[in-house]
Design an enzyme around this catalytic site. Structure first.
Site, PDB file in Angstrom:
ATOM      1  N   ASN B  99      30.688  24.783  35.608  1.00 51.08           N
ATOM      2  CA  ASN B  99      28.561  25.351  35.531  1.00 51.08           C
ATOM      3  C   ASN B  99      28.455  26.154  34.586  1.00 51.08           C
ATOM      4  OD1 ASN B  99      29.229  26.814  37.929  1.00 51.08           O
ATOM      5  ND2 ASN B  99      29.374  24.750  38.847  1.00 51.08           N
ATOM      6  N   ASP B 129      38.107  25.018  41.577  1.00 49.60           N
ATOM      7  CA  ASP B 129      36.991  25.427  42.324  1.00 49.60           C
ATOM      8  C   ASP B 129      36.696  23.905  42.441  1.00 49.60           C
ATOM      9  OD1 ASP B 129      37.301  27.863  42.854  1.00 49.60           O
ATOM     10  OD2 ASP B 129      36.155  28.239  41.836  1.00 49.60           O
ATOM     11  N   MET B 172      41.419  29.704  47.453  1.00 50.57           N
ATOM     12  CA  MET B 172      40.418  30.095  46.517  1.00 50.57           C
ATOM     13  C   MET B 172      39.777  29.048  46.821  1.00 50.57           C
ATOM     14  SD  MET B 172      42.157  31.234  42.921  1.00 50.57           S
ATOM     15  CE  MET B 172      41.054  32.404  42.116  1.00 50.57           C
ATOM     16  N   ARG B 174      34.835  30.900  46.279  1.00 49.89           N
ATOM     17  CA  ARG B 174      34.103  31.592  46.835  1.00 49.89           C
ATOM     18  C   ARG B 174      33.023  31.151  47.242  1.00 49.89           C
ATOM     19  NH1 ARG B 174      34.548  35.920  47.925  1.00 49.89           N
ATOM     20  NH2 ARG B 174      36.788  36.269  46.375  1.00 49.89           N
ATOM     21  N   GLU B 229      38.845  32.241  50.424  1.00 49.70           N
ATOM     22  CA  GLU B 229      38.068  32.862  49.995  1.00 49.70           C
ATOM     23  C   GLU B 229      36.884  33.875  49.863  1.00 49.70           C
ATOM     24  OE1 GLU B 229      39.016  34.005  45.983  1.00 49.70           O
ATOM     25  OE2 GLU B 229      38.074  32.123  45.239  1.00 49.70           O
ATOM     26  N   LEU B 279      48.442  32.094  42.080  1.00 45.16           N
ATOM     27  CA  LEU B 279      49.780  30.818  42.183  1.00 45.16           C
ATOM     28  C   LEU B 279      49.303  29.469  42.278  1.00 45.16           C
ATOM     29  CD1 LEU B 279      51.377  33.336  42.308  1.00 45.16           C
ATOM     30  CD2 LEU B 279      52.911  31.936  43.646  1.00 45.16           C
ATOM     31  N   ARG B 281      46.313  28.109  40.808  1.00 46.98           N
ATOM     32  CA  ARG B 281      45.980  27.380  39.971  1.00 46.98           C
ATOM     33  C   ARG B 281      47.230  27.647  38.424  1.00 46.98           C
ATOM     34  NH1 ARG B 281      40.970  31.767  38.017  1.00 46.98           N
ATOM     35  NH2 ARG B 281      42.043  33.195  36.602  1.00 46.98           N
TER      36      ARG B 281
END
Lengths: 378, 378
Positions: B99, B129, B172, B174, B229, B279, B281
């Site tokens: 985005n 994500d 991962m 955020r 994370e 790792l 991604r």
């Protein structure tokens, strides 16, 4: 019986044992001890000979240990274990594990002899750490090494795409740096491989590490650092303080996290830490096919040794000299293996202590197998 | 141009773009910007149309970004970028990213319009994500989800073999818990899947977490916990204090390491932390084939949109209703996408906030694909 943590191919050895034993027609039953020493001590067995062949074959592709494993100390329980074995009519006991498990082999055999029990005890080597003495390499290592090498190769592609940070990848190996060293093979993937590799065979010098990282940043903007979980300083202290001791085990903090924080705090530069940890010994997709085959063969060799009347031995793997890679199994007295940790020899570590030599890469390459080469236009 | 971190399939979209553009015969040249916005700004291009077809095809299997990527803020440089594009005779600009990159699309298009430059700007979605608005899912997500799900499935086998600790796996994400949620699919592997999953869409309550872990230990002796994370407390503060701020970015400590230490210190029980991080991604072996195909198709759709004269749009992916999974691409005004973070909806998170719902698993399963089932006799 399985002892210690699993590897990607511990079940492949179990498959080799069960299949070879069934084919031989020489055994009435083949049992697995449920959950390692505890299962053997309590006589809690899994009837492996009663499982369908096609389900058994699935062992070759199963992570973890399909019969469980354990780290319980057997302590003074050896005579009791012999009693349980005799009571259950067990003639041959096979223990798959590392040098601690080979010590168990020696103690169990001694207890059998003292009790006048005619039980054969045979060790089957297994460790992702590759720290078993007297053999060229241990089943489990090739897969852990391949996982680490290809994963680091992929991470190198990622970091190369956008060199804005140093990535510290922690790999397993508390005393020995065999797995960390194998990440040097990541250079096959075409993005240069890891820039720095630190193994526990060399005392870790924080200032030298920071100087190495600073140079890496100045020259390339970022890069990939591999660190063994067991790094320690010149006095032998682990570089990360133990957080807590639980029973007999010490719980250490993460080395990768510690080193990344150090780079950020001392050099003011971005750093990430990655710690695949258990993923590295559980991955079925990144294991080495050669390792799977050898693990199965070591299991078969253990059965052949039992049929030959052997006891107090561990199946070994030695390289057969010649142009092409080839191995043969042999039998090694467990006394020569028990509790001895095999470390990286000097000729496999570079002079600066932050990388490996060509001799190591030549030795490790056939165990890991060819890695894919990745396209990049950078 | 690629923006932000790579995914396992960002190069597959690039392959779709280049191949479709060449096949159309409608473009004189196809260039890649070397290293993201910085390359586009300086006119540093890679002539992708001059690369052999078989080398180009290798893009489908290449981790990282083959033309590099960048996170540089373009700030007030948009008019300058338009000048460079006009000078180099660029008619169509495609930006692959999340985005933030779609915001760049909107700003670049505005700058083109203000400068009277007739340049089409088209966005190609990409993020592991999965937090891009207005689409069913983003290319890159299925692969990151598959990596996380199978890896956690393998770790569950390992932990199930010897349940002596709680293993905390950090993934991962955020702001959004899409990847963490996908690890629930690990139950397909046959060892129960992760016991607890924590996502950033719910405030993290340390006491509730410790109570969950205590119950897990008492009931099963150990287990697997997955944590995003980006976990934060009820006040919105990250659960691990930021270690340092470097330029515009904050450097956070590792959540998995923090949580494992918490279990050890507060419950006096063994805990490990694993953080595969990058790792996840970069893995080529554990990505989703469906994701690769869709990423390529999204690239092809971007070229078709360009030929239709579109601009200021992002290619979207929507599910086609029906019994079988099917998707179609569409075009979405970038204004509806820019800088909006798409979080897990409430109906995908369980009431206790420590797991996902069946509705989520049904939604995610076709993106991840079938996982292997592993044999165990425990």
């Amino acid at each position: 019986m399985h002892g210690g943590g699993p590897t990607a191919v511990i079940n492949a050895s179990l498959y080799g044992i069960v299949d070879e034993a069934k084919r031989s027609g020489a055994f009435v039953h083949v049992y697995g001890s449920h959950g390692g020493p505890a299962g053997m001590l309590s006589g809690t067995y899994i009837a492996l000979d009663e499982i369908d062949d096609d389900v058994l074959a699935g062992l070759r592709d199963a992570p973890g240990s399909a019969i469980g494993t354990g780290r319980d100390a057997l302590g003074g329980h050896y005579p009791q274990m012999v009693e349980v074995l005799v009571k259950n009519g067990i003639d041959v006991v096979m223990l798959t594990g590392g040098n601690g498990t080979m010590n168990t082999c020696a103690l169990l055999q001694e207890a059998c002899r003292e009790a006048g029990a005619d039980i054969q005890v045979i060790g089957v080597p297994k460790t992702m750490d590759n720290d078993i003495a007297e053999i060229d390499h241990a089943p489990g290592y090739g897969s852990a090494a391949r996982y680490a090498a290809q994963s680091v190769g992929e991470v190198c592609c990622d970091v190369h795409s956008m060199p804005i940070h140093i990535v510290v990848v922690e790999v397993m190996g508390r005393s020995a740096g065999w797995v960390a060293a194998a990440t040097a093979l990541a250079e096959q993937c075409g993005q240069g491989g890891p820039d720095l590799i630190y193994v526990p065979e060399r005392a870790f010098d924080e200032e030298a590490f920071l100087a190495d990282c600073k140079r890496l940043i100045e020259e390339k903007g970022g890069g990939v650092v591999v660190a063994s979980e067991g790094l320690h300083d010149a006095e032998g202290n682990p570089i990360v303080d133990p957080i807590m001791e639980v029973e007999r085990e010490t719980y250490f903090g993460d080395v990768s996290s510690h080193l990344a924080n150090l780079i950020v705090a001392r050099l003011g530069y971005k750093a990430r830490s990655e710690k695949p940890g258990l993923l590295g010994r559980a991955s079925m997709t990144l294991r080495s096919e050669r390792d799977v085959d050898e693990a199965e063969e070591v299991g078969r060799a253990a059965v052949r040794a039992a049929l030959d009347g052997a006891t107090g031995v561990m199946v070994g793997i030695k390289r057969v000299s010649g142009e092409e890679y080839a191995v043969a199994t042999d039998l090694i007295d467990v006394e020569r293996v028990r509790l001895i940790e095999r470390l990286l020899p000097d000729e496999f570590i570079n002079e600066a202590g932050n990388g490996v030599t060509q001799a190591f890469k030549d030795w490790a390459a056939p165990l890991v197998g060819d890695l894919p080469q990745f396209v990049s236009f950078l």
